[in-house]
Design a protein around this motif. Sequence first.
Motif, PDB file in Angstrom:
ATOM      1  N   ARG A  15      -4.858   0.992  -0.549  1.00 16.35           N
ATOM      2  CA  ARG A  15      -4.636  -0.365  -1.029  1.00 16.35           C
ATOM      3  C   ARG A  15      -5.263  -0.609  -2.415  1.00 16.35           C
ATOM      4  NH1 ARG A  15      -2.998  -3.372   3.380  1.00 16.35           N
ATOM      5  NH2 ARG A  15      -3.327  -2.379   5.409  1.00 16.35           N
ATOM      6  N   CYS A  16      -6.445  -0.078  -2.633  1.00 16.08           N
ATOM      7  CA  CYS A  16      -7.163  -0.287  -3.893  1.00 16.08           C
ATOM      8  C   CYS A  16      -7.810   1.021  -4.333  1.00 16.08           C
ATOM      9  CB  CYS A  16      -8.262  -1.343  -3.739  1.00 16.08           C
ATOM     10  SG  CYS A  16      -7.723  -2.936  -3.094  1.00 16.08           S
ATOM     11  N   GLN A  35      -6.469  -6.601  -2.749  1.00 17.67           N
ATOM     12  CA  GLN A  35      -5.191  -5.921  -2.964  1.00 17.67           C
ATOM     13  C   GLN A  35      -4.118  -6.877  -3.454  1.00 17.67           C
ATOM     14  OE1 GLN A  35      -3.400  -4.816   0.718  1.00 17.67           O
ATOM     15  NE2 GLN A  35      -1.803  -3.547  -0.181  1.00 17.67           N
ATOM     16  N   GLU A  41       0.825  -1.203   0.000  1.00 18.77           N
ATOM     17  CA  GLU A  41       0.000   0.000   0.000  1.00 18.77           C
ATOM     18  C   GLU A  41       0.865   1.262   0.000  1.00 18.77           C
ATOM     19  OE1 GLU A  41       0.211  -1.539   4.294  1.00 18.77           O
ATOM     20  OE2 GLU A  41      -0.099  -2.375   2.293  1.00 18.77           O
TER      21      GLU A  41
END
Length: 217
Positions: A163-164, A199, A154
């Motif tokens: 993370r996403c 992730q 991350e």
Amino acid sequence: AIFPMASIIDISYSKAMNFYFDDIELIISTVEIEISSNENQLVVIDKNLNEHSIHKIKYKVLFGDLDIGLKLTIDNLFFEDLFIIRKEGSYYELIKEMCEKMTDLEYAQPGFFESVIAREERFTTVVDNGVAFPHSLIQMANKDSIGVILLNPEISYNKNDIRCIFILNIKKGHHFIQQDIGNFILKLMEDSTKVKQLQKSPTFTEFKMFLEKIIKE
């Protein structure tokens, strides 16, 4: 704490029946109420203001202004050429990379990145558990799509671990953020385990498989 710059009005249910709501941007209520204007944003929460209720409020603020809508399916919104995995990069640089890819491949209209950043600077779309859902101020899609950026490891942005990143790109006039996508976003906002599993998806195929599992739960 959630709205540090807001002007907040507290009214009783009996007064709500005759209250003029047209100038109110967000209405938070513990009971269902009828509102004549379609422009108003109503979110009904638990009277104890639990964690789920706070997530619902954040969700309404972040995405309630989107005029978008089709059912969320794996095939009609997620595409392999709009899926990237990165080990580093700044939050805005990564958004720019995906937005320019979406424009170059003609999923989005020119100026998409600038509109997304303008929306992000107005109100950040980073939510709980390291997930972000950037979208443009106005709908600029040629083809309904969601750009996906997975960060492994991350990255840090504004004291948050990202993370996403899901960049929403939806055609004008669609009513997109309804039941399926709404449930999907709330699930990710409330479950860090699901986010971490997404992730770490090594390929687009595995990402799709896990995503489909989340949506069907």
